[in-house]
Scaffold this motif. Structure first.
Motif, short mmCIF file in Angstrom:
data_model
loop_
_atom_site.label_atom_id
_atom_site.label_comp_id
_atom_site.label_asym_id
_atom_site.label_seq_id
_atom_site.Cartn_x
_atom_site.Cartn_y
_atom_site.Cartn_z
N ASP A 1 0.82 -1.21 0.00
CA ASP A 1 0.00 0.00 0.00
C ASP A 1 0.85 1.26 0.00
O ASP A 1 0.32 2.38 0.09
N GLY A 2 2.19 1.11 -0.09
CA GLY A 2 3.09 2.25 -0.14
C GLY A 2 3.63 2.70 1.19
O GLY A 2 4.48 3.59 1.25
N GLU A 3 3.16 2.09 2.29
CA GLU A 3 3.60 2.49 3.63
C GLU A 3 4.97 1.88 3.95
O GLU A 3 5.19 0.69 3.76
N TYR A 4 5.87 2.70 4.47
CA TYR A 4 7.16 2.20 4.96
C TYR A 4 6.98 1.84 6.43
O TYR A 4 6.49 2.64 7.23
N LEU A 5 7.37 0.62 6.79
CA LEU A 5 7.26 0.18 8.17
C LEU A 5 8.30 -0.88 8.46
O LEU A 5 8.30 -1.95 7.85
N CYS A 6 9.19 -0.58 9.38
CA CYS A 6 10.16 -1.55 9.86
C CYS A 6 10.00 -1.66 11.36
O CYS A 6 10.13 -0.68 12.09
N ALA A 7 9.69 -2.86 11.85
CA ALA A 7 9.54 -3.08 13.28
C ALA A 7 10.40 -4.28 13.68
O ALA A 7 10.50 -5.26 12.95
N ARG A 8 11.03 -4.16 14.84
CA ARG A 8 11.84 -5.25 15.38
C ARG A 8 11.29 -5.63 16.75
O ARG A 8 10.38 -4.99 17.28
N TRP A 9 11.86 -6.68 17.30
CA TRP A 9 11.44 -7.13 18.62
C TRP A 9 11.87 -6.13 19.69
O TRP A 9 13.02 -5.66 19.68
N GLY A 10 10.95 -5.85 20.60
CA GLY A 10 11.26 -4.95 21.70
C GLY A 10 11.53 -5.69 22.99
O GLY A 10 11.68 -5.06 24.05
N ARG A 11 11.59 -6.99 22.93
CA ARG A 11 11.86 -7.83 24.11
C ARG A 11 12.59 -9.08 23.66
O ARG A 11 12.61 -9.41 22.47
N PRO A 12 13.23 -9.82 24.58
CA PRO A 12 13.93 -11.06 24.21
C PRO A 12 12.97 -12.08 23.61
O PRO A 12 11.78 -12.11 23.93
N HIS B 1 12.18 -14.47 8.72
CA HIS B 1 10.93 -13.76 8.46
C HIS B 1 10.25 -13.30 9.75
O HIS B 1 9.40 -12.40 9.70
N SER B 2 10.60 -13.91 10.87
CA SER B 2 9.98 -13.57 12.14
C SER B 2 10.74 -12.52 12.93
O SER B 2 10.22 -11.98 13.90
N MET B 3 11.98 -12.23 12.53
CA MET B 3 12.82 -11.32 13.31
C MET B 3 12.50 -9.85 13.06
O MET B 3 12.75 -8.99 13.91
N LEU B 4 11.95 -9.53 11.90
CA LEU B 4 11.57 -8.17 11.55
C LEU B 4 10.21 -8.20 10.86
O LEU B 4 9.82 -9.21 10.30
N LEU B 5 9.53 -7.07 10.90
CA LEU B 5 8.31 -6.95 10.12
C LEU B 5 8.71 -6.47 8.73
O LEU B 5 8.77 -5.28 8.44
N TRP B 6 9.04 -7.44 7.88
CA TRP B 6 9.40 -7.12 6.50
C TRP B 6 8.14 -6.73 5.73
O TRP B 6 7.02 -7.01 6.15
N SER B 7 8.33 -6.13 4.57
CA SER B 7 7.21 -5.82 3.70
C SER B 7 6.48 -7.10 3.29
O SER B 7 7.06 -8.18 3.23
N ASP B 8 5.19 -6.97 2.99
CA ASP B 8 4.43 -8.12 2.51
C ASP B 8 4.88 -8.55 1.12
O ASP B 8 4.49 -9.61 0.64
N THR B 9 5.70 -7.72 0.47
CA THR B 9 6.21 -8.09 -0.85
C THR B 9 7.70 -8.46 -0.82
O THR B 9 8.27 -8.79 -1.86
N ALA B 10 8.32 -8.38 0.34
CA ALA B 10 9.74 -8.71 0.44
C ALA B 10 9.96 -10.20 0.15
O ALA B 10 9.16 -11.04 0.58
N PHE B 11 10.98 -10.51 -0.57
CA PHE B 11 11.41 -11.88 -0.85
C PHE B 11 10.42 -12.67 -1.70
O PHE B 11 10.46 -13.89 -1.74
N THR B 12 9.52 -11.96 -2.40
CA THR B 12 8.58 -12.67 -3.27
C THR B 12 9.26 -13.11 -4.58
O THR B 12 8.83 -14.09 -5.19
N THR B 13 10.27 -12.38 -4.98
CA THR B 13 10.97 -12.73 -6.22
C THR B 13 12.35 -13.32 -5.97
O THR B 13 12.93 -13.95 -6.85
N ARG B 14 12.88 -13.13 -4.77
CA ARG B 14 14.18 -13.68 -4.43
C ARG B 14 14.19 -14.04 -2.96
O ARG B 14 13.86 -13.22 -2.10
N SER B 15 14.59 -15.26 -2.65
CA SER B 15 14.59 -15.74 -1.27
C SER B 15 15.59 -14.99 -0.41
O SER B 15 16.59 -14.45 -0.90
#
Length: 222
Positions: free
Chosen positions: A26-37, A157-171
């Motif tokens: 949808d064009g939104e930039y969003l990068c989120a990481r874990w805030g706890r262990p 894939h669980s360590m960051l909130l990647w884009s929903d289109t990330a790695f669709t064309t390349r692993s």
């Protein structure tokens, strides 16, 4: 063993390529990481596969400089990985519907799509990741994937909130000359940079990609 080779000189992605990995459809930039262990638990596998999955979590968390804990104070386990044969099995897991809102309709949508994997994230008030639920329906396709490869892919894939289109064309993974499957050096470098303590747990401005790129370049020159 999950090896992550260091980035090669001059091999880091551009800022635009980094931004694409966190820019949603949808064009939104969003990068989120874990805030706890991380406090992972795995269901539906034998002891050998359990060790492989937990080893993948340990290796990737070490790469990122993030902690692994025995328990999470809120949930006990905050990363739950489920291996199963049929989506309907999820609705039979006690109390899972309390952890994953709208579980029953989600299962119906995944069945209709003939999906074999899905991840659900939970976030704190600021948007940092607090929990992740990984669902893997072991159909013929996933069953053919080596356990080490499947585990490493899911952890990355669980360590960051990647884009929903990330790695669709390349692993996010690559293969070494000896046949070992490893995390791609550029993805490893981005992951490590994203967990730099100086950076925020959550970023919604594309300028964040420039900060990630600067850390990749600094690492290459150091």
């Amino acid at each position: 063993m999950h090896d992550t080779p260091p980035p090669e000189r001059g091999s880091e992605p551009s800022a635009d390529e980094i931004a694409a990995l966190f820019t949603r459809s949808d064009g939104e930039y969003l990068c989120a990481r874990w805030g706890r262990p991380l406090a992972p638990v795995v269901f539906g596998v034998d002891d050998r596969t359990l060790g492989i999955v937990k080893g993948a979590f340990e290796a990737v968390a070490e790469l990122a400089g993030h902690e692994i804990a025995e328990t999470d104070p809120e949930l006990g386990a905050n990363v739950m990985v489920f291996f199963f044969r049929d989506w309907d099995e999820l609705t039979e897991v006690p109390n899972l519907d309390r952890l994953v809102q709208g579980l029953a309709p989600l299962v119906e949508r995944l069945k209709a799509a003939d999906a074999n994997q899905y991840r659900v994230f939970r976030f704190d008030g600021d948007g940092a990741i607090t929990a992740c639920f990984v669902f893997l329906r072991m159909d013929a396709e996933l069953s053919a994937v080596p356990a080490e490869t499947l585990a490493l892919s899911q952890v990355v894939h669980s360590m960051l909130l990647w884009s929903d289109t990330a790695f669709t064309t390349r692993s996010a993974l690559g293969t070494l000359s000896d046949g070992r499957v490893v995390l791609r050096p550029d993805v490893a470098a981005i992951l490590r940079a994203a967990y730099d303590p100086v950076l925020p747990d959550v970023a919604r401005d594309p300028s964040h990609a420039l900060r990630l790129h600067a850390r990749l370049t600094a690492g290459r020159l150091s």
